[in-house]
Design a protein around this motif. Structure first.
Motif, short mmCIF file in Angstrom:
data_model
loop_
_atom_site.label_atom_id
_atom_site.label_comp_id
_atom_site.label_asym_id
_atom_site.label_seq_id
_atom_site.Cartn_x
_atom_site.Cartn_y
_atom_site.Cartn_z
N GLY A 149 -6.83 -80.54 -5.57
CA GLY A 149 -5.55 -80.45 -6.22
C GLY A 149 -4.65 -81.63 -5.98
N ASP A 150 -3.48 -81.52 -6.60
CA ASP A 150 -2.41 -82.47 -6.36
C ASP A 150 -1.70 -82.00 -5.09
N LEU A 151 -2.06 -82.61 -3.98
CA LEU A 151 -1.49 -82.23 -2.69
C LEU A 151 -0.23 -83.02 -2.38
N ASN A 152 0.10 -83.95 -3.25
CA ASN A 152 1.36 -84.70 -3.19
C ASN A 152 1.59 -85.43 -1.87
N ILE A 153 0.50 -85.80 -1.21
CA ILE A 153 0.57 -86.62 -0.01
C ILE A 153 -0.53 -87.68 -0.09
N ALA A 154 -0.15 -88.91 0.19
CA ALA A 154 -1.11 -90.01 0.32
C ALA A 154 -1.22 -90.31 1.81
N PRO A 155 -2.27 -89.84 2.48
CA PRO A 155 -2.28 -89.84 3.94
C PRO A 155 -2.60 -91.18 4.61
N ARG A 156 -3.42 -91.99 3.99
CA ARG A 156 -3.89 -93.20 4.67
C ARG A 156 -3.09 -94.43 4.24
N GLU A 157 -3.13 -95.46 5.07
CA GLU A 157 -2.43 -96.69 4.74
C GLU A 157 -2.95 -97.30 3.44
N ASP A 158 -4.25 -97.15 3.19
CA ASP A 158 -4.83 -97.72 1.97
C ASP A 158 -4.83 -96.73 0.81
N ASP A 159 -4.08 -95.62 0.97
CA ASP A 159 -3.86 -94.67 -0.12
C ASP A 159 -2.56 -94.96 -0.87
N VAL A 160 -1.87 -96.01 -0.45
CA VAL A 160 -0.61 -96.40 -1.10
C VAL A 160 -0.60 -97.91 -1.29
N TRP A 161 0.26 -98.35 -2.18
CA TRP A 161 0.28 -99.79 -2.52
C TRP A 161 0.93 -100.63 -1.42
N ASP A 162 1.82 -100.00 -0.62
CA ASP A 162 2.44 -100.74 0.48
C ASP A 162 2.83 -99.75 1.56
N HIS A 163 2.05 -99.70 2.61
CA HIS A 163 2.25 -98.71 3.68
C HIS A 163 3.63 -98.83 4.31
N LYS A 164 4.05 -100.02 4.68
CA LYS A 164 5.33 -100.18 5.38
C LYS A 164 6.51 -99.82 4.49
N LYS A 165 6.44 -100.20 3.22
CA LYS A 165 7.56 -99.91 2.31
C LYS A 165 7.67 -98.42 2.00
N LEU A 166 6.58 -97.68 2.13
CA LEU A 166 6.59 -96.28 1.75
C LEU A 166 6.66 -95.31 2.92
N LEU A 167 6.81 -95.82 4.12
CA LEU A 167 6.84 -94.94 5.29
C LEU A 167 7.99 -93.94 5.26
N LYS A 168 9.07 -94.27 4.57
CA LYS A 168 10.20 -93.36 4.47
C LYS A 168 10.31 -92.72 3.09
N VAL A 169 9.29 -92.92 2.28
CA VAL A 169 9.28 -92.39 0.92
C VAL A 169 8.45 -91.10 0.90
N VAL A 170 9.01 -90.06 0.29
CA VAL A 170 8.32 -88.77 0.22
C VAL A 170 6.94 -88.95 -0.40
N SER A 171 5.97 -88.40 0.26
CA SER A 171 4.53 -88.41 -0.04
C SER A 171 3.74 -89.24 0.96
N HIS A 172 4.45 -90.09 1.75
CA HIS A 172 3.73 -90.93 2.71
C HIS A 172 4.42 -90.96 4.08
N THR A 173 5.38 -90.09 4.30
CA THR A 173 6.10 -90.09 5.57
C THR A 173 5.21 -89.54 6.69
N PRO A 174 5.44 -89.96 7.91
CA PRO A 174 4.60 -89.49 9.03
C PRO A 174 4.58 -87.97 9.18
N ILE A 175 5.71 -87.30 8.95
CA ILE A 175 5.71 -85.84 9.13
C ILE A 175 4.86 -85.15 8.06
#
Length: 262
Positions: A149-175
């Motif tokens: 399904g659409d779990l709405n989370i990209a868990p890995r650093e290489d699951d997003v286009w820029d890990h550092k820029k998205l760390l505070k963006v919903v879908s890639h936050t540590p929590i």
């Protein structure tokens, strides 16, 4: 039995019926799991799907929002639906195939724009949904099961286009990633896609906001296929059908595929 499964957030099954038919005609998965159907079950346009051999369907729907459905060529019976976090949303449906494999289809809440449950109720709902999933799997361990399904989370650093820029963006936050991993551990779930494609950036969603989504390629891997430990080695041939994001009037998600030999 060998079968191919696909999962796709279709962003309105009625609006994009032609795209579903295109996928079923050209790719012919044995099972297609849809999220964000945005339709009551009785208004899902099943005639065209049935004409292509998808004569089995289990679904939960609601008008204009959410909604999940599983279409199958293989005989399938409903195997339950849960209202995690008691939201009253149509976000989960399960179907059991004739070989005894249960498929769970989830549409996890997106979580809004602010990654703080104290000021954003939607973010709290997302975390609560994941917590309820975790607790359900701890209570009753799944066996011979697939979760998609659409779990709405990209868990890995290489699951997003820029890990550092998205760390505070919903879908890639540590929590969120922590909750995501807790769900996986609780159910002995294994990431089928990354088992097949272990390295490199991989996305299944690209925002509508990008003028040229393909050139910008600022994607996230929000759509997932998991398998329980007892059947994980039966999975292979994972892929993302990136081209579907470029179809006419597309969903902002691309379908994700895997094949299982069970």
């Amino acid at each position: 039995m060998s079968f191919t499964l696909a999962t796709w957030n279709i962003n309105s099954v009625r609006l994009r019926e032609d795209l579903v038919l295109k996928l079923l005609s050209e790719q012919a998965p044995d099972v297609l799991c849809l999220q964000e159907c945005k339709s009551p079950v009785e208004k899902i346009p099943t005639a065209g799907f049935e004409a292509l051999g998808y004569t089995h369907m289990v679904a939960r729907g609601q008008k204009g929002y959410n909604g999940v459905a599983i279409l199958s060529k293989i005989p399938m019976v409903e195997a339950g639906a849960e209202d995690f976090a008691s939201l009253g949303h149509a976000r989960h449906i399960a179907g059991r195939l004739e070989n005894g494999v249960t498929i769970h289809n989830h549409y996890v809440p997106a979580g809004g724009d602010i990654a703080d449950r104290d000021v954003n109720e939607k973010f709290g709902q997302k975390l609560d949904y994941l917590t309820d999933m975790r607790d359900a799997f701890r209570t009753s361990a799944p066996k011979r099961a697939i979760l998609v399904g659409d779990l709405n989370i990209a868990p890995r650093e290489d699951d997003v286009w820029d890990h550092k820029k998205l760390l505070k963006v919903v879908s890639h936050t540590p929590i969120e990633v922590e909750h995501f991993n807790d769900v996986m551990t609780a159910g002995d779930w294994h990431d089928v896609t990354r088992a097949d494609i272990p390295a490199g950036r991989l996305y299944s969603w690209w925002s509508y906001r990008a003028k040229d989504w393909d050139a910008a390629d600022k994607g996230r891997r929000l759509d997932h296929i998991w398998a329980t430990g007892d059947i994980k080695d039966a999975a292979h041939s994972s892929r993302v059908l990136r081209d579907a994001r470029g179809w006419e009037k597309p969903s902002d998600h691309a379908p994700v595929f895997a094949t299982f030999d069970l």
